[in-house]
Design a protein around this motif. Structure first.
Motif, PDB file in Angstrom:
ATOM      1  N   PHE A 477       0.857  -1.186   0.000  1.00 54.32           N
ATOM      2  CA  PHE A 477       0.000   0.000   0.000  1.00 54.32           C
ATOM      3  C   PHE A 477       0.892   1.235   0.000  1.00 54.32           C
ATOM      4  O   PHE A 477       1.850   1.311   0.784  1.00 54.32           O
ATOM      5  CB  PHE A 477      -0.896  -0.029   1.244  1.00 54.32           C
ATOM      6  CG  PHE A 477      -1.678   1.231   1.497  1.00 54.32           C
ATOM      7  CD1 PHE A 477      -2.561   1.726   0.549  1.00 54.32           C
ATOM      8  CD2 PHE A 477      -1.545   1.923   2.695  1.00 54.32           C
ATOM      9  CE1 PHE A 477      -3.302   2.893   0.789  1.00 54.32           C
ATOM     10  CE2 PHE A 477      -2.274   3.079   2.945  1.00 54.32           C
ATOM     11  CZ  PHE A 477      -3.155   3.564   1.990  1.00 54.32           C
ATOM     12  N   ASP A 479       1.178   4.573   1.189  1.00 53.88           N
ATOM     13  CA  ASP A 479       0.531   5.427   2.192  1.00 53.88           C
ATOM     14  C   ASP A 479       0.966   6.869   1.972  1.00 53.88           C
ATOM     15  O   ASP A 479       2.088   7.259   2.292  1.00 53.88           O
ATOM     16  CB  ASP A 479       0.913   4.962   3.600  1.00 53.88           C
ATOM     17  CG  ASP A 479       0.131   5.687   4.684  1.00 53.88           C
ATOM     18  OD1 ASP A 479      -0.555   6.689   4.354  1.00 53.88           O
ATOM     19  OD2 ASP A 479       0.200   5.274   5.844  1.00 53.88           O
ATOM     20  N   LYS A 481      -0.874   9.371   3.201  1.00 51.59           N
ATOM     21  CA  LYS A 481      -1.455  10.211   4.264  1.00 51.59           C
ATOM     22  C   LYS A 481      -0.360  10.808   5.139  1.00 51.59           C
ATOM     23  O   LYS A 481      -0.539  11.872   5.725  1.00 51.59           O
ATOM     24  CB  LYS A 481      -2.423   9.392   5.124  1.00 51.59           C
ATOM     25  CG  LYS A 481      -3.668   8.906   4.385  1.00 51.59           C
ATOM     26  CD  LYS A 481      -4.685   8.357   5.387  1.00 51.59           C
ATOM     27  CE  LYS A 481      -5.945   7.878   4.676  1.00 51.59           C
ATOM     28  NZ  LYS A 481      -5.739   6.574   4.007  1.00 51.59           N
ATOM     29  N   ASN A 571      -5.494  -0.305  -2.653  1.00 56.28           N
ATOM     30  CA  ASN A 571      -5.783   1.100  -2.372  1.00 56.28           C
ATOM     31  C   ASN A 571      -7.264   1.334  -2.092  1.00 56.28           C
ATOM     32  O   ASN A 571      -7.658   2.449  -1.780  1.00 56.28           O
ATOM     33  CB  ASN A 571      -5.302   2.012  -3.516  1.00 56.28           C
ATOM     34  CG  ASN A 571      -5.802   1.537  -4.866  1.00 56.28           C
ATOM     35  OD1 ASN A 571      -6.896   0.983  -4.985  1.00 56.28           O
ATOM     36  ND2 ASN A 571      -4.992   1.735  -5.903  1.00 56.28           N
ATOM     37  N   PHE A 572      -8.073   0.265  -2.220  1.00 54.38           N
ATOM     38  CA  PHE A 572      -9.499   0.370  -1.951  1.00 54.38           C
ATOM     39  C   PHE A 572      -9.692   0.452  -0.439  1.00 54.38           C
ATOM     40  O   PHE A 572      -9.289  -0.439   0.303  1.00 54.38           O
ATOM     41  CB  PHE A 572     -10.212  -0.848  -2.549  1.00 54.38           C
ATOM     42  CG  PHE A 572     -11.711  -0.788  -2.484  1.00 54.38           C
ATOM     43  CD1 PHE A 572     -12.452  -1.876  -2.058  1.00 54.38           C
ATOM     44  CD2 PHE A 572     -12.394   0.364  -2.865  1.00 54.38           C
ATOM     45  CE1 PHE A 572     -13.831  -1.837  -2.010  1.00 54.38           C
ATOM     46  CE2 PHE A 572     -13.766   0.414  -2.827  1.00 54.38           C
ATOM     47  CZ  PHE A 572     -14.495  -0.680  -2.386  1.00 54.38           C
ATOM     48  N   THR A 573     -10.316   1.522   0.040  1.00 58.14           N
ATOM     49  CA  THR A 573     -10.373   1.818   1.475  1.00 58.14           C
ATOM     50  C   THR A 573     -10.885   0.656   2.323  1.00 58.14           C
ATOM     51  O   THR A 573     -10.278   0.331   3.349  1.00 58.14           O
ATOM     52  CB  THR A 573     -11.213   3.080   1.725  1.00 58.14           C
ATOM     53  OG1 THR A 573     -10.610   4.173   1.025  1.00 58.14           O
ATOM     54  CG2 THR A 573     -11.278   3.412   3.214  1.00 58.14           C
ATOM     55  N   PRO A 574     -11.992  -0.026   1.961  1.00 55.97           N
ATOM     56  CA  PRO A 574     -12.448  -1.135   2.810  1.00 55.97           C
ATOM     57  C   PRO A 574     -11.409  -2.257   2.957  1.00 55.97           C
ATOM     58  O   PRO A 574     -11.323  -2.886   4.009  1.00 55.97           O
ATOM     59  CB  PRO A 574     -13.706  -1.643   2.083  1.00 55.97           C
ATOM     60  CG  PRO A 574     -14.194  -0.458   1.319  1.00 55.97           C
ATOM     61  CD  PRO A 574     -12.961   0.254   0.879  1.00 55.97           C
ATOM     62  N   VAL A 576      -8.050  -1.849   2.785  1.00 57.45           N
ATOM     63  CA  VAL A 576      -7.004  -1.332   3.673  1.00 57.45           C
ATOM     64  C   VAL A 576      -7.488  -1.373   5.117  1.00 57.45           C
ATOM     65  O   VAL A 576      -6.743  -1.758   6.035  1.00 57.45           O
ATOM     66  CB  VAL A 576      -6.613   0.104   3.267  1.00 57.45           C
ATOM     67  CG1 VAL A 576      -5.604   0.691   4.268  1.00 57.45           C
ATOM     68  CG2 VAL A 576      -6.028   0.120   1.861  1.00 57.45           C
ATOM     69  N   GLU A 577      -8.743  -1.016   5.341  1.00 61.17           N
ATOM     70  CA  GLU A 577      -9.294  -1.039   6.702  1.00 61.17           C
ATOM     71  C   GLU A 577      -9.349  -2.466   7.242  1.00 61.17           C
ATOM     72  O   GLU A 577      -9.062  -2.704   8.429  1.00 61.17           O
ATOM     73  CB  GLU A 577     -10.686  -0.410   6.707  1.00 61.17           C
ATOM     74  CG  GLU A 577     -10.659   1.101   6.499  1.00 61.17           C
ATOM     75  CD  GLU A 577     -12.046   1.713   6.387  1.00 61.17           C
ATOM     76  OE1 GLU A 577     -12.150   2.952   6.411  1.00 61.17           O
ATOM     77  OE2 GLU A 577     -13.039   0.938   6.264  1.00 61.17           O
ATOM     78  N   ASP A 580      -5.778  -3.375   8.178  1.00 69.13           N
ATOM     79  CA  ASP A 580      -5.323  -2.651   9.369  1.00 69.13           C
ATOM     80  C   ASP A 580      -5.990  -3.162  10.639  1.00 69.13           C
ATOM     81  O   ASP A 580      -5.395  -3.120  11.726  1.00 69.13           O
ATOM     82  CB  ASP A 580      -5.583  -1.153   9.203  1.00 69.13           C
ATOM     83  CG  ASP A 580      -4.564  -0.483   8.299  1.00 69.13           C
ATOM     84  OD1 ASP A 580      -4.847   0.619   7.781  1.00 69.13           O
ATOM     85  OD2 ASP A 580      -3.466  -1.055   8.113  1.00 69.13           O
ATOM     86  N   SER A 581      -7.216  -3.670  10.512  1.00 71.55           N
ATOM     87  CA  SER A 581      -7.917  -4.176  11.694  1.00 71.55           C
ATOM     88  C   SER A 581      -7.337  -5.504  12.171  1.00 71.55           C
ATOM     89  O   SER A 581      -7.662  -5.972  13.262  1.00 71.55           O
ATOM     90  CB  SER A 581      -9.410  -4.344  11.391  1.00 71.55           C
ATOM     91  OG  SER A 581      -9.635  -5.430  10.498  1.00 71.55           O
TER      92      SER A 581
END
Length: 601
Positions: A477, A479, A481, A571-574, A576-577, A580-581
């Motif tokens: 990923f 990142d 941010k 790179n699709f937010t769900p 990545v989430e 990360d979880s």
């Protein structure tokens, strides 16, 4: 017994008359590569002469190479998408092909990040079937006696969708497994599956996997080879066994089928196969109840001669884990294919994974090649058309990007695969799959592709060997941010010695981060060291089973279980989430990699 037909068989003596015909066909095609290619192009241009696409470029019914190459541009999917959308929305005029578009074949969407619709026609199935029919005769040269047992193959279909215009859209393997060519295939004693068609054709992935695994256990002593399409699919099957062995053993002991398997055709089929077998159930329990899964494949299926899985390209990183579960069984990579076209086969299927090369069969389509030099990439535009090399004219050792023209109407289409010429069989070149062309990661002026990331991963994971730990799966990923942005690498690890996990030695995983950075290109290292435009690389270790959850998520959104490959970049937010979880530890590069203006590699 080998056939004495008076013919020459450079690949080896065929074991039967049927194999002899297939091996002779390979010889005929590969000895006459250029003339076969010329004939294929004439056939494609003749049958599609009145299509809108060829008329748009004023081919004028010509069938010669010079006119074709001068008039028809080299294109990508984005160039074709407006026309493909017309077909998908119901336009039945001959846009690409004079034959009706029978369906769309969907790409897996996991290599390049998007799902594509590839138009196909009915007689393409016959061409694909022809290539399939060549695989077993070649394998029989290297693995005699396969007619004395069965293959445990985990094969799956995907639920179909329909375009607004009513055409079916489905993965190429779903199309094949649901075809009459597959369902009514002639009996071949060298190619018998343990999985019944009813299980393969069940759209529910749990019911399909459960039944296929159950049949594999019931016929454990008959199994001579174990396989799936990709290495990741076979590892998913082993994980399934780890999670479900108790219920499977119960079914074997009692002769009853798990009520979660509700498909009527499967239940009817299994009622004829499943009988109480307490002894087998006890054996399965004994092998699966402990924590030791090393060599589980050969422990449960002791007569297995090899694994039939793709372990080239991005799949190469699964080799250590496959070796762990199989005791180092040989791994056969048999064919090279895509949704757009089936290309060729491996004439030495039992070679080492690092030596796998594919002979492109010149009858499958018309093939051209863009010379590929990473230092001097070819810029393609209508004003500056590239010089493309024909199949018979590629040079040993050089890399090329594959371009195809198909009977279904794709003309000079860039597949996106980079291939290297490793040799020739007769006049047909043999290619090693190098990588997908797409760039995976970029923060600044850096560009890291799949091959480079894979090499960096391999160098870093070498540091885990003293801790008896393998990398199960990874993704990456970019990142952005953080300021500056940095590469994030997600790792799932298989720790074989729980008393000495690498997580107990944080410095080791920090050094893995640095080892990766040292392996990346000079532009990346310059950005890190001189420009400070990229931050330290980060490894996030995730819980075991995380990438299986990622696959489940992808399948729930339309990915094919057969063609699924873990994305090498996300790179699709769900997604990545989700990753990360599941993170259990985080590690950063403790220092900057080496870079000087002189070190450019």
């Amino acid at each position: 017994m080998a056939v004495d037909s008076g013919l020459s068989f450079p690949l080896g003596p065929p074991v039967c008359e049927k194999d002899a015909k297939s091996l002779q066909f390979i010889e005929e095609m590969t000895k006459n590569t250029d003339s076969v290619q010329e004939k294929v192009l004439v056939e494609i241009l003749s049958r599609n002469a009145n299509t809108e696409y060829l008329q748009r470029f004023k081919v004028g019914g010509a069938t010669d190479r010079d006119t074709f190459k001068s008039n028809v541009p080299v294109v990508t999917y984005e160039d074709l998408k407006p026309d493909i959308d017309r077909v998908a929305n119901g336009d039945r005029s001959p846009i690409f092909s004079s034959h009706p578009i029978s369906e769309f074949l969907t790409s897996s969407g996991t290599s390049a990040g998007e799902r594509k619709l590839m138009p196909t026609i009915a007689d393409e199935l016959e061409r694909r079937q022809k290539l399939y029919s060549l695989l077993q005769p070649v394998m029989n040269l290297y693995m005699p006696g396969l007619d004395k047992g069965k293959g445990l193959y985990f094969l799956f279909i995907k639920a179909e969708t329909k375009t607004p215009g009513g055409l079916v859209a489905r993965p190429v393997l779903t199309s094949y497994y649901k075809s009459e060519q597959f369902k009514t295939r002639p009996y071949d004693p060298s190619n018998v599956y343990t999985s019944p068609n009813e299980a393969i054709l069940c759209v529910d992935s749990f019911q399909s996997m459960y039944t296929q695994m159950l049949c594999g256990l019931l016929m454990r002593e008959e199994v001579l080879r174990v396989g799936a399409v990709f290495a990741s699919g076979l590892l998913r099957a082993i994980r399934f066994l780890q999670l479900n062995w108790q219920q499977l053993a119960h079914d074997i002991a009692t002769g009853t089928l798990n009520p979660k398997v509700s498909d009527v055709s499967i239940r009817n089929c299994m009622s004829k196969i499943l009988k109480p077998n307490p002894e087998l159930a006890e054996f399965v329990t004994k092998e699966c109840e402990g924590d030791n899964w090393e060599g589980i494949i050969t422990r449960i299926w002791p007569n297995t001669k090899y694994l039939d899985v793709i372990v080239t390209g991005a799949m190469a990183q699964y080799i250590p884990t496959l070796d762990y579960y199989s005791g180092g069984l040989p791994k056969a990579c048999t064919m090279y294919a895509s949704s757009e076209c089936y290309f060729g086969l491996n004439l030495r299927p039992m070679c080492k994974p690092s030596e796998v090369c594919y002979t492109i069969m010149p009858n499958m389509g018309y093939f051209e090649f863009i010379p590929h030099d990473p230092a001097n990439p070819v810029q393609i535009s209508r004003d500056s058309p590239p010089h493309l090399v024909d199949l018979a004219d590629v040079e040993l050792g050089k890399e090329y990007e594959l371009v195809i023209t198909t009977y279904a109407g794709l003309c000079r289409y860039r597949v996106g695969d980079i291939l290297q010429v490793t040799g020739f069989h007769n006049s047909a070149p043999q290619f090693k799959f190098v990588r997908r062309k797409n760039v995976l990661l970029s923060i600044d002026s850096d560009k890291t592709d799949e091959s480079e990331l894979q090499k960096a991963i391999e160098n870093a994971t070498a540091l885990l060997r003293p801790y008896d730990t393998n990398l199960v799966e990874y993704t990456s990923f970019a990142d952005t941010k953080t300021i500056p942005g940095h590469y994030v690498i997600y790792w799932e690890l298989l720790v074989k010695d729980p008393t000495n996990p690498p997580s107990d030695h944080e410095e080791v995983l920090n050094q893995c981060c640095l080892a990766m950075e040292e392996s990346l290109n000079s532009v990346y290292r310059q950005c890190r060291v001189a420009d400070n435009s990229i931050g330290p690389l980060e490894i996030r270790v995730v819980k075991n089973g995380t990438f299986e959850e990622l696959m489940d998520y992808a399948i729930s959104r339309g990915a094919s279980i057969n063609q699924y490959k873990a994305p090498r970049c996300v790179n699709f937010t769900p997604i990545v989430e989700l990753l990360d979880s599941r993170v259990v530890s985080v590690h950063f590069s403790p220092a900057a990699p080496h870079w000087t203006p002189e070190r450019r590699r």
